[in-house]
Write a protein that holds these residues in place. Structure first.
Motif, PDB file in Angstrom:
ATOM      1  N   ILE A  15       0.825  -1.199   0.000  1.00  0.00           N
ATOM      2  CA  ILE A  15       0.000   0.000   0.000  1.00  0.00           C
ATOM      3  C   ILE A  15       0.867   1.259   0.000  1.00  0.00           C
ATOM      4  O   ILE A  15       0.629   2.192  -0.773  1.00  0.00           O
ATOM      5  N   GLY A  16       1.871   1.295   0.860  1.00  0.00           N
ATOM      6  CA  GLY A  16       2.720   2.477   0.926  1.00  0.00           C
ATOM      7  C   GLY A  16       3.419   2.775  -0.388  1.00  0.00           C
ATOM      8  O   GLY A  16       3.477   3.925  -0.834  1.00  0.00           O
ATOM      9  N   SER A  17       3.957   1.737  -1.033  1.00  0.00           N
ATOM     10  CA  SER A  17       4.644   1.959  -2.311  1.00  0.00           C
ATOM     11  C   SER A  17       3.652   2.303  -3.420  1.00  0.00           C
ATOM     12  O   SER A  17       3.990   3.053  -4.344  1.00  0.00           O
ATOM     13  N   SER A  18       2.437   1.771  -3.332  1.00  0.00           N
ATOM     14  CA  SER A  18       1.416   2.120  -4.324  1.00  0.00           C
ATOM     15  C   SER A  18       0.986   3.577  -4.167  1.00  0.00           C
ATOM     16  O   SER A  18       0.744   4.272  -5.163  1.00  0.00           O
ATOM     17  N   CYS A  71       1.352   3.366   7.026  1.00  0.00           N
ATOM     18  CA  CYS A  71       1.041   2.154   6.261  1.00  0.00           C
ATOM     19  C   CYS A  71       1.690   0.955   6.951  1.00  0.00           C
ATOM     20  O   CYS A  71       2.471   0.210   6.349  1.00  0.00           O
ATOM     21  N   VAL A  72       1.384   0.801   8.221  1.00  0.00           N
ATOM     22  CA  VAL A  72       1.945  -0.282   9.037  1.00  0.00           C
ATOM     23  C   VAL A  72       0.787  -1.133   9.550  1.00  0.00           C
ATOM     24  O   VAL A  72      -0.367  -0.702   9.525  1.00  0.00           O
ATOM     25  N   PRO A  73       1.060  -2.361  10.024  1.00  0.00           N
ATOM     26  CA  PRO A  73      -0.024  -3.182  10.596  1.00  0.00           C
ATOM     27  C   PRO A  73      -0.746  -2.441  11.713  1.00  0.00           C
ATOM     28  O   PRO A  73      -0.133  -1.647  12.449  1.00  0.00           O
ATOM     29  N   VAL A  74      -2.046  -2.682  11.859  1.00  0.00           N
ATOM     30  CA  VAL A  74      -2.835  -1.911  12.815  1.00  0.00           C
ATOM     31  C   VAL A  74      -2.318  -2.065  14.242  1.00  0.00           C
ATOM     32  O   VAL A  74      -2.414  -1.134  15.049  1.00  0.00           O
ATOM     33  N   GLY A  75      -1.728  -3.198  14.557  1.00  0.00           N
ATOM     34  CA  GLY A  75      -1.187  -3.387  15.895  1.00  0.00           C
ATOM     35  C   GLY A  75       0.041  -2.555  16.173  1.00  0.00           C
ATOM     36  O   GLY A  75       0.443  -2.396  17.337  1.00  0.00           O
ATOM     37  N   VAL A  97      -3.860   3.648   6.679  1.00  0.00           N
ATOM     38  CA  VAL A  97      -4.540   2.824   5.679  1.00  0.00           C
ATOM     39  C   VAL A  97      -5.049   1.526   6.285  1.00  0.00           C
ATOM     40  O   VAL A  97      -5.339   0.565   5.571  1.00  0.00           O
ATOM     41  N   GLY A  98      -5.163   1.472   7.611  1.00  0.00           N
ATOM     42  CA  GLY A  98      -5.502   0.231   8.285  1.00  0.00           C
ATOM     43  C   GLY A  98      -6.902  -0.268   8.011  1.00  0.00           C
ATOM     44  O   GLY A  98      -7.819   0.511   7.739  1.00  0.00           O
TER      45      GLY A  98
END
Length: 302
Positions: A15-18, A71-75, A97-98
């Motif tokens: 997602i981050g790279s997109s 743009c990291v895992p929600v945790g 973007v979680g």
């Protein structure tokens, strides 16, 4: 006028790279900064030229940003935000973007007291991950759900909405709790089912692994595609949205029991009615432009 002129992306996966590629394509004058906790990922992003700058610390990445997207895992949202909190400009907007929103709202409010936080969820993705997996059109004609917390400034919400429109997304706003309930049935439960079915097939002692792979029909192949999604991300999704997921899982279990009875007692009319209704759902998804109507789900053939 552009909604933002200096955008920082923290977490340079699919997602981050997109996002970086889409910003380059649709808003080329925006200055892009990237950061990832993995030095190897940072090196790959630098090699690919995804950003104007790739920093070695989270604080350096946000120091002049007017939009920061986590743009990291929600945790990991709270920890990631706390790592740059002291360097965040007072007028910057922080988003994410979680796939879960209520927990993200809570975590970011705790990590960034006083900051403007406007969470979002682009409902788009693939089973692939990493900076090389992204592509500029990932969000085109897909929904992005913006989930402002109560009392959020309307102008800040609109800036985030316009950012996602510029990337090609269809934008909707939704309360965080309502978002989590909707996504529990449309995304989280299907992933849970896919992980379970693929795991069950793998565990069956009377079927060798080679037979599972050799005789995979279309339905099983589609489940394996979903089940190949990032394990860390989905572990955090289920733990963060556990109440809504468990609620939908209970409903699904009841419906599955009813289907089991229909099969057991040969109730063909009930099966036909269910399959007719579900076929209509598939048609409505295609008609709304959310999937490919081509045969075999648009798979290419040699």
């Amino acid at each position: 006028m552009l909604p933002f002129s200096r955008v920082t992306v923290i977490g340079i996966g699919l997602i981050g790279s997109s996002i970086a590629r889409a910003v380059r394509a649709t808003m080329p004058s925006v200055r892009l900064t990237g950061y990832d906790a993995d030095a190897g990922v940072r090196a790959t992003a630098d090699r690919l030229g995804l950003f104007d700058d790739v920093t070695d610390t989270p604080g350096a990445s946000v120091i002049d940003a007017d939009l920061v997207i986590l743009c990291v895992p929600v945790g990991a949202m709270g920890r990631a935000a706390a790592a740059f909190a002291e360097d965040l400009p007072a007028d910057a907007i922080v988003s994410d973007v979680g796939s879960c929103k209520a927990e993200v709202v809570r975590a970011l409010a705790e990590a960034l007291p006083g900051a403007t936080v406007i969470p979002a969820h682009p409902v788009a993705g693939t089973e692939n991950s990493g900076p090389e997996a992204g592509f500029a059109t990932l969000f085109k004609h897909r929904w992005c759900i913006v989930t402002p917390p109560e009392g959020a400034a309307p102008f800040a919400v609109e800036r985030v909405c316009e950012f996602w429109r510029r990337l090609g997304a269809e934008v909707e706003t939704m309360a965080p709790d309502h978002h989590d309930r909707v996504l529990a049935i449309t995304s989280h439960l299907p992933h849970l089912i896919a992980y379970t079915i693929v795991g069950t097939a793998s565990d069956m002692e009377e079927v060798t692994q080679s037979e599972v792979i050799k005789y995979s029909a279309g339905g099983f192949r589609d489940f394996t595609r979903i089940a190949a999604s990032d394990p860390t991300m989905w572990r955090d999704v289920f733990l963060s949205n556990r109440e809504a997921v468990l609620d939908m899982l209970q409903r699904f279990s009841e419906d599955l029991s009813a289907l089991q009875r229909a099969i057991r007692w040969g109730k063909g009319d009930e099966l036909f009615d269910l399959f007719t209704r579900t076929r209509a759902v598939r048609r409505s998804i295609i008609d709304s432009g959310q999937d490919d109507p081509a045969p075999d789900f648009g798979r290419t053939r040699e």
